[in-house]
Design a protein around this motif. Structure first.
Motif, PDB file in Angstrom:
ATOM      1  N   TYR A 177       0.817  -1.213   0.000  1.00 54.50           N
ATOM      2  CA  TYR A 177       0.000   0.000   0.000  1.00 54.50           C
ATOM      3  C   TYR A 177       0.852   1.265   0.000  1.00 54.50           C
ATOM      4  N   GLU A 178       2.013   1.198   0.622  1.00 53.87           N
ATOM      5  CA  GLU A 178       2.872   2.391   0.707  1.00 53.87           C
ATOM      6  C   GLU A 178       3.418   2.835  -0.648  1.00 53.87           C
ATOM      7  N   TYR A 179       3.354   1.961  -1.659  1.00 52.72           N
ATOM      8  CA  TYR A 179       3.855   2.346  -2.981  1.00 52.72           C
ATOM      9  C   TYR A 179       2.922   3.326  -3.691  1.00 52.72           C
ATOM     10  N   LEU A 180       1.689   3.462  -3.215  1.00 54.41           N
ATOM     11  CA  LEU A 180       0.726   4.348  -3.866  1.00 54.41           C
ATOM     12  C   LEU A 180       1.152   5.813  -3.745  1.00 54.41           C
ATOM     13  N   GLU A 181       1.106   6.526  -4.860  1.00 55.90           N
ATOM     14  CA  GLU A 181       1.373   7.963  -4.843  1.00 55.90           C
ATOM     15  C   GLU A 181       0.248   8.648  -4.089  1.00 55.90           C
ATOM     16  N   LYS A 182       0.596   9.374  -3.035  1.00 54.00           N
ATOM     17  CA  LYS A 182      -0.414   9.959  -2.155  1.00 54.00           C
ATOM     18  C   LYS A 182      -0.752  11.407  -2.501  1.00 54.00           C
ATOM     19  N   ARG A 189       7.784  14.097 -16.698  1.00 55.99           N
ATOM     20  CA  ARG A 189       7.544  13.613 -18.056  1.00 55.99           C
ATOM     21  C   ARG A 189       8.768  12.984 -18.696  1.00 55.99           C
ATOM     22  N   PHE A 190       9.943  13.158 -18.092  1.00 51.65           N
ATOM     23  CA  PHE A 190      11.145  12.516 -18.604  1.00 51.65           C
ATOM     24  C   PHE A 190      11.342  11.109 -18.029  1.00 51.65           C
ATOM     25  N   ASN A 191      10.545  10.757 -17.016  1.00 50.51           N
ATOM     26  CA  ASN A 191      10.695   9.453 -16.376  1.00 50.51           C
ATOM     27  C   ASN A 191       9.807   8.405 -17.043  1.00 50.51           C
ATOM     28  N   ASP A 192      10.345   7.207 -17.215  1.00 51.28           N
ATOM     29  CA  ASP A 192       9.554   6.115 -17.772  1.00 51.28           C
ATOM     30  C   ASP A 192       8.510   5.646 -16.765  1.00 51.28           C
ATOM     31  N   ILE A 193       7.363   5.229 -17.283  1.00 52.90           N
ATOM     32  CA  ILE A 193       6.364   4.547 -16.475  1.00 52.90           C
ATOM     33  C   ILE A 193       6.116   3.182 -17.105  1.00 52.90           C
ATOM     34  N   PHE A 247      -5.488  -4.092 -20.980  1.00 50.78           N
ATOM     35  CA  PHE A 247      -4.675  -3.361 -20.012  1.00 50.78           C
ATOM     36  C   PHE A 247      -5.551  -2.645 -18.983  1.00 50.78           C
ATOM     37  N   SER A 248      -6.819  -2.418 -19.295  1.00 50.01           N
ATOM     38  CA  SER A 248      -7.704  -1.679 -18.402  1.00 50.01           C
ATOM     39  C   SER A 248      -7.703  -2.276 -17.000  1.00 50.01           C
ATOM     40  N   GLY A 249      -7.512  -1.416 -16.004  1.00 52.51           N
ATOM     41  CA  GLY A 249      -7.470  -1.862 -14.616  1.00 52.51           C
ATOM     42  C   GLY A 249      -6.092  -2.243 -14.145  1.00 52.51           C
ATOM     43  N   GLY A 250      -5.121  -2.305 -15.068  1.00 54.51           N
ATOM     44  CA  GLY A 250      -3.764  -2.695 -14.695  1.00 54.51           C
ATOM     45  C   GLY A 250      -3.018  -1.582 -13.998  1.00 54.51           C
ATOM     46  N   PRO A 251      -2.045  -1.915 -13.154  1.00 53.30           N
ATOM     47  CA  PRO A 251      -1.284  -0.901 -12.427  1.00 53.30           C
ATOM     48  C   PRO A 251      -0.294  -0.188 -13.325  1.00 53.30           C
ATOM     49  N   VAL A 252      -0.031   1.077 -13.000  1.00 52.60           N
ATOM     50  CA  VAL A 252       0.958   1.886 -13.712  1.00 52.60           C
ATOM     51  C   VAL A 252       2.014   2.285 -12.692  1.00 52.60           C
ATOM     52  N   LEU A 253       3.247   1.859 -12.913  1.00 48.42           N
ATOM     53  CA  LEU A 253       4.331   2.069 -11.954  1.00 48.42           C
ATOM     54  C   LEU A 253       5.378   3.014 -12.516  1.00 48.42           C
ATOM     55  N   GLU A 254       5.853   3.898 -11.676  1.00 55.44           N
ATOM     56  CA  GLU A 254       7.059   4.656 -11.984  1.00 55.44           C
ATOM     57  C   GLU A 254       8.182   3.944 -11.237  1.00 55.44           C
ATOM     58  N   VAL A 255       9.006   3.248 -11.975  1.00 53.43           N
ATOM     59  CA  VAL A 255      10.027   2.394 -11.377  1.00 53.43           C
ATOM     60  C   VAL A 255      11.354   3.133 -11.372  1.00 53.43           C
ATOM     61  N   ALA A 270      17.433  -3.655  -5.614  1.00 56.45           N
ATOM     62  CA  ALA A 270      15.978  -3.632  -5.492  1.00 56.45           C
ATOM     63  C   ALA A 270      15.413  -2.333  -6.052  1.00 56.45           C
ATOM     64  N   ILE A 271      14.276  -2.448  -6.731  1.00 53.89           N
ATOM     65  CA  ILE A 271      13.627  -1.253  -7.245  1.00 53.89           C
ATOM     66  C   ILE A 271      12.720  -0.664  -6.179  1.00 53.89           C
ATOM     67  N   ALA A 272      12.472   0.611  -6.291  1.00 51.92           N
ATOM     68  CA  ALA A 272      11.594   1.315  -5.355  1.00 51.92           C
ATOM     69  C   ALA A 272      10.490   1.965  -6.185  1.00 51.92           C
ATOM     70  N   PRO A 273       9.400   1.245  -6.463  1.00 53.10           N
ATOM     71  CA  PRO A 273       8.388   1.763  -7.376  1.00 53.10           C
ATOM     72  C   PRO A 273       7.415   2.715  -6.694  1.00 53.10           C
ATOM     73  N   THR A 274       6.817   3.565  -7.499  1.00 52.28           N
ATOM     74  CA  THR A 274       5.665   4.358  -7.078  1.00 52.28           C
ATOM     75  C   THR A 274       4.498   3.961  -7.960  1.00 52.28           C
ATOM     76  N   LEU A 275       3.395   3.555  -7.345  1.00 51.21           N
ATOM     77  CA  LEU A 275       2.208   3.186  -8.100  1.00 51.21           C
ATOM     78  C   LEU A 275       1.435   4.468  -8.373  1.00 51.21           C
ATOM     79  N   ILE A 276       1.469   4.949  -9.617  1.00 54.87           N
ATOM     80  CA  ILE A 276       0.878   6.250  -9.923  1.00 54.87           C
ATOM     81  C   ILE A 276      -0.585   6.175 -10.315  1.00 54.87           C
ATOM     82  N   GLY A 277      -1.112   4.967 -10.557  1.00 56.45           N
ATOM     83  CA  GLY A 277      -2.512   4.860 -10.907  1.00 56.45           C
ATOM     84  C   GLY A 277      -2.815   3.568 -11.633  1.00 56.45           C
ATOM     85  N   LEU A 278      -3.994   3.518 -12.273  1.00 51.24           N
ATOM     86  CA  LEU A 278      -4.384   2.361 -13.074  1.00 51.24           C
ATOM     87  C   LEU A 278      -4.916   2.819 -14.426  1.00 51.24           C
TER      88      LEU A 278
END
Length: 396
Positions: A177-182, A189-193, A247-255, A270-278
């Motif tokens: 749960y902590e990976y969710l962008e709060k 915009r330069f970072n891959d998702i 893809f609908s409903g799938g997670p979108v991560l900024e890794v 280890a990667i430290a992802p941020t879950l930015i949405g779905l």
């Protein structure tokens, strides 16, 4: 020749010293040569694969007319009987845990066709394809044919509380749960998702399964427009590439790479992802175009409406001895009552009381695994649940 000698010496220095530096750059006449040990291993991303679910079911076919979605119906001549035109619909869901609680998250327009008997496919932690019904995913809930999804008032989000992690099938690793962008913001915009899911059912074979990943970038800040499925205005993040059905409903991560990367080159980082949405869907049916992402802060808003575990909970070692007792409130640690090592000797439990203080997590070897800091009931700095394979749990 002199330049070649200098280059050889510098490369030798790089070889010998790289284990002591995170990033080492050598400036040459022909440009800049850089080497970074903080790389991302493909295996780190694969750690999330067992939390990605392939969802499918029969749903009414829809068409879009003047920007609105309509179901396709057949009317029988003479009798005026109405028959729905059914099609097989595909989507993606993912599992997250918050404290002891585990939730299935997907897009609301995907959840509409998911019944308790719907078949769910996923990659188990043993690397094997698994197929079970939604009802078999958890031992704690028995759903009727219509599943009681918790839906966001405006966003394309649906969440199902599966119960506490002790009741979920064992061969799944959930997303923290902590990976969710709060915050209410879009990524740089330069970072891959990275989008993870099962577009067009790809990756699902008779005997194997593997989620599909797609790397893209965001193309907007938070913007507002109508949902494609019901016309309700909602905030979105626009992605460069169009989405693909499934893809609908799938997670979108900024890794991104962990700030605590290993000091020796060649070890996993280890990667430290941020879950930015779905994934919501496309902005239009035209070729090319953009995809719409529902921001993660609305997943958090939906979680506030979902069920959560409250009460005393007891953790046990695999040999049956008492490990720790805690009180949980709204799904998160509230007060720590006790903590013991494998031999039954008391060990530091932390100061957590009524949502304030620290909570010590120990492993089976008696080493502090993590220290969780809590303030006003909100905890951070560590995981709140442990996989059942390494820790037996029983409710008192």
């Amino acid at each position: 020749m002199q330049q070649y000698k200098i280059l050889t010496q510098l490369l030798s220095l790089l070889q010998n010293k790289i284990e002591h530096k995170g990033i080492l750059c050598i400036f040459l006449f022909l440009g800049t040569f850089c080497h970074s040990q903080y790389y991302i291993d493909d295996n780190d991303l694969r750690d999330f694969f067992s939390s990605i679910l392939y969802l499918s079911g029969d749903a009414p076919e829809t068409v879009q007319i003047r920007g609105e979605q309509f179901e396709v119906l057949y009317r029988k001549p003479w009798t005026d009987d109405i028959i729905e035109k059914k099609v097989t619909s595909l989507g993606t869901g993912f599992l997250i845990h918050r404290g002891l609680d585990v939730y299935l998250v997907t897009a609301e327009h995907v959840a509409r066709f998911i019944k308790s008997s719907s078949r769910i496919k996923y990659l188990g932690t043993d690397g094997q394809k698994k197929e079970i019904s939604l009802e078999e995913l958890t031992l704690s809930n028995k759903y009727g044919e219509n599943v009681n999804w918790i839906r966001h008032p405006t966003a394309d989000i649906a969440i199902l509380h599966l119960g506490i992690f002790d009741n979920i099938v064992k061969d799944i690793v959930t997303i923290n749960y902590e990976y969710l962008e709060k915050s209410i913001k879009a990524p740089n915009r330069f970072n891959d998702i990275t989008i993870i899911g099962y577009p067009l059912g790809l990756g699902v074979n008779p005997t194997t399964i593997s989620p599909i990943t797609r790397n893209t970038r965001t193309a907007s800040d938070i913007v507002y427009f109508k949902r494609f499925d019901n016309g309700v205005i909602n905030p979105f993040i626009i992605a460069d590439d169009p989405s693909i059905g499934g893809f609908s409903g799938g997670p979108v991560l900024e890794v991104y790479k962990s700030k605590t990367a290993p000091s020796i080159i060649g070890e996993r980082t280890a990667i430290a992802p941020t879950l930015i949405g779905l994934v919501h869907g496309n902005l239009s049916n035209e070729p090319g175009g953009f995809a719409a992402i529902v921001p993660a802060f609305q997943i958090l808003e939906t979680l506030k409406l979902a069920s959560k575990y409250s009460g005393e909970y007891t953790f046990y070692y695999p040999n049956g001895k008492l490990w720790s007792k805690r009180i949980y409130k709204d799904g998160l640690p509230w007060t720590v009552l006790s903590n013991y090592d494998l031999n039954g000797k008391p060990q530091e439990k932390g100061t957590l009381k009524e949502g304030e203080g620290t909570l010590y997590d120990w492993n089976e070897e008696g080493t502090v695994a993590e220290i969780i800091n809590c303030h006003k009931g909100n905890c951070s700095g560590g995981v709140f649940a442990v996989k059942k394979e390494s820790l037996n749990t029983k409710e008192p």
